[in-house]
Design a protein around this motif. Structure first.
Motif, PDB file in Angstrom:
ATOM      1  N   PRO A  19      18.779  28.154  24.216  1.00  0.00           N
ATOM      2  CA  PRO A  19      18.137  27.945  25.594  1.00  0.00           C
ATOM      3  C   PRO A  19      18.319  26.455  25.878  1.00  0.00           C
ATOM      4  CG  PRO A  19      16.540  29.289  24.237  1.00  0.00           C
ATOM      5  CD  PRO A  19      17.668  28.593  23.271  1.00  0.00           C
ATOM      6  N   GLU A  21      16.517  24.416  27.718  1.00  0.00           N
ATOM      7  CA  GLU A  21      15.620  23.594  27.392  1.00  0.00           C
ATOM      8  C   GLU A  21      15.421  23.047  26.024  1.00  0.00           C
ATOM      9  OE1 GLU A  21      14.186  27.853  26.847  1.00  0.00           O
ATOM     10  OE2 GLU A  21      15.253  26.773  28.780  1.00  0.00           O
ATOM     11  N   ALA A  52      18.922  20.730  32.721  1.00  0.00           N
ATOM     12  CA  ALA A  52      19.101  22.432  32.945  1.00  0.00           C
ATOM     13  C   ALA A  52      18.368  22.658  34.103  1.00  0.00           C
ATOM     14  CB  ALA A  52      18.935  23.133  31.801  1.00  0.00           C
ATOM     15  N   LYS A  53      18.953  23.609  34.819  1.00  0.00           N
ATOM     16  CA  LYS A  53      18.176  24.038  36.269  1.00  0.00           C
ATOM     17  C   LYS A  53      18.501  25.492  36.243  1.00  0.00           C
ATOM     18  CE  LYS A  53      16.524  23.856  40.619  1.00  0.00           C
ATOM     19  NZ  LYS A  53      16.500  23.179  42.135  1.00  0.00           N
ATOM     20  N   ARG A  54      17.721  26.345  36.321  1.00  0.00           N
ATOM     21  CA  ARG A  54      17.603  27.738  36.404  1.00  0.00           C
ATOM     22  C   ARG A  54      17.536  28.428  37.676  1.00  0.00           C
ATOM     23  NH1 ARG A  54      19.816  31.278  32.876  1.00  0.00           N
ATOM     24  NH2 ARG A  54      18.855  33.383  33.039  1.00  0.00           N
ATOM     25  N   TYR A  55      18.448  29.167  37.994  1.00  0.00           N
ATOM     26  CA  TYR A  55      18.797  29.877  39.498  1.00  0.00           C
ATOM     27  C   TYR A  55      18.265  31.321  39.202  1.00  0.00           C
ATOM     28  CZ  TYR A  55      20.283  25.326  40.854  1.00  0.00           C
ATOM     29  OH  TYR A  55      20.360  24.001  41.346  1.00  0.00           O
ATOM     30  N   ASP A  76      25.345  29.390  31.651  1.00  0.00           N
ATOM     31  CA  ASP A  76      25.258  30.706  31.417  1.00  0.00           C
ATOM     32  C   ASP A  76      25.194  31.534  32.944  1.00  0.00           C
ATOM     33  OD1 ASP A  76      21.941  31.164  30.031  1.00  0.00           O
ATOM     34  OD2 ASP A  76      22.578  30.834  32.081  1.00  0.00           O
ATOM     35  N   GLY A  77      25.449  32.664  33.007  1.00  0.00           N
ATOM     36  CA  GLY A  77      25.591  33.363  34.202  1.00  0.00           C
ATOM     37  C   GLY A  77      26.620  32.988  35.271  1.00  0.00           C
ATOM     38  N   GLU A 117      21.197  35.725  37.533  1.00  0.00           N
ATOM     39  CA  GLU A 117      20.487  34.803  36.872  1.00  0.00           C
ATOM     40  C   GLU A 117      21.503  33.710  36.276  1.00  0.00           C
ATOM     41  OE1 GLU A 117      17.232  34.115  35.978  1.00  0.00           O
ATOM     42  OE2 GLU A 117      16.554  35.686  37.420  1.00  0.00           O
ATOM     43  N   THR A 119      22.209  29.520  34.761  1.00  0.00           N
ATOM     44  CA  THR A 119      21.435  28.258  34.060  1.00  0.00           C
ATOM     45  C   THR A 119      22.478  27.345  34.197  1.00  0.00           C
ATOM     46  OG1 THR A 119      20.050  29.338  32.558  1.00  0.00           O
ATOM     47  CG2 THR A 119      20.411  27.081  32.329  1.00  0.00           C
TER      48      THR A 119
END
Length: 157
Positions: A19, A21, A52-55, A76-77, A117, A119
C-alpha cells in the motif's frame, strides 16, 4: 506523458504491491524505473519529495489549461488522458505524465481522470525545484537525460 513498457519495469515494482502509505519516504524503487530519472543516484532518488494520492472513479486529476505544478506516476489502477483533439489514451501502473510540467510549469495539455480507483505518486514542482537548487548534481543528470532523449528524437527525422 511517458509510458514505461513492461519490458523495462521490474515486475516487483509495478503495480505497487505495498500500500502506497506504507512506502514511507523511500520512493527510490519506483523512481529508478522512470526514464526521467535515469542515471540518478539512489541517494538523490531518496531525496525527491513524493507522496501518494488516491483518486476515485471519474475523479479529475488535472484539467487542460491548469498550471503544470506536479509530475505523476500511476502506481496502481488506470487513468484516462483526454487531449482537446485526438483519441483518449489509457495509462496504467508504471506510466507517468507531467514530466515537462515538473521542469517548466507550463499549462496542462489534456484532461486526465481516474478511470477507476487509482493511486498516483505525486511530485510537486515547487518542492522539486527547491531540491534541484540545493542539489545541482541532480539538475546535471536531468540535463544529460533530456539531451539524450532530444538527440534520439532528432535522429528519427
Amino acid at each position: 506523458m511517458s509510458s514505461v513498457g513492461p519490458t523495462v519495469l521490474a515486475p516487483d515494482v509495478f503495480p505497487v504491491k505495498v500500500p502506497p502509505e506504507r512506502l514511507g519516504r523511500d520512493w527510490a524503487p519506483v523512481l529508478k524505473e522512470l526514464p526521467l530519472f535515469e542515471g540518478m543516484s539512489s541517494r538523490h532518488l531518496r531525496r525527491i519529495p513524493a507522496r501518494a494520492k488516491r483518486y476515485g472513479p471519474g475523479e479529475t486529476i488535472v484539467h487542460a489549461g491548469d498550471p503544470g505544478n506536479a509530475f505523476y506516476v500511476v502506481l496502481d489502477g488506470t487513468v484516462r488522458v483526454d487531449p482537446p483533439a485526438g483519441a483518449s489514451v489509457t495509462l496504467t501502473a508504471g506510466d507517468s505524465f507531467g514530466e515537462m510540467a515538473l521542469l517548466d510549469g507550463a499549462p496542462r495539455s489534456a484532461d486526465i481522470t481516474a478511470a477507476g480507483e487509482a493511486t498516483l505518486m505525486v511530485i510537486s514542482r515547487a518542492a522539486f525545484m527547491k531540491l534541484l537548487r540545493s542539489e545541482p548534481q541532480m539538475a546535471a543528470v536531468l540535463l544529460r537525460t533530456l539531451a539524450a532523449r532530444l538527440r534520439a528524437a532528432q535522429e528519427q527525422y
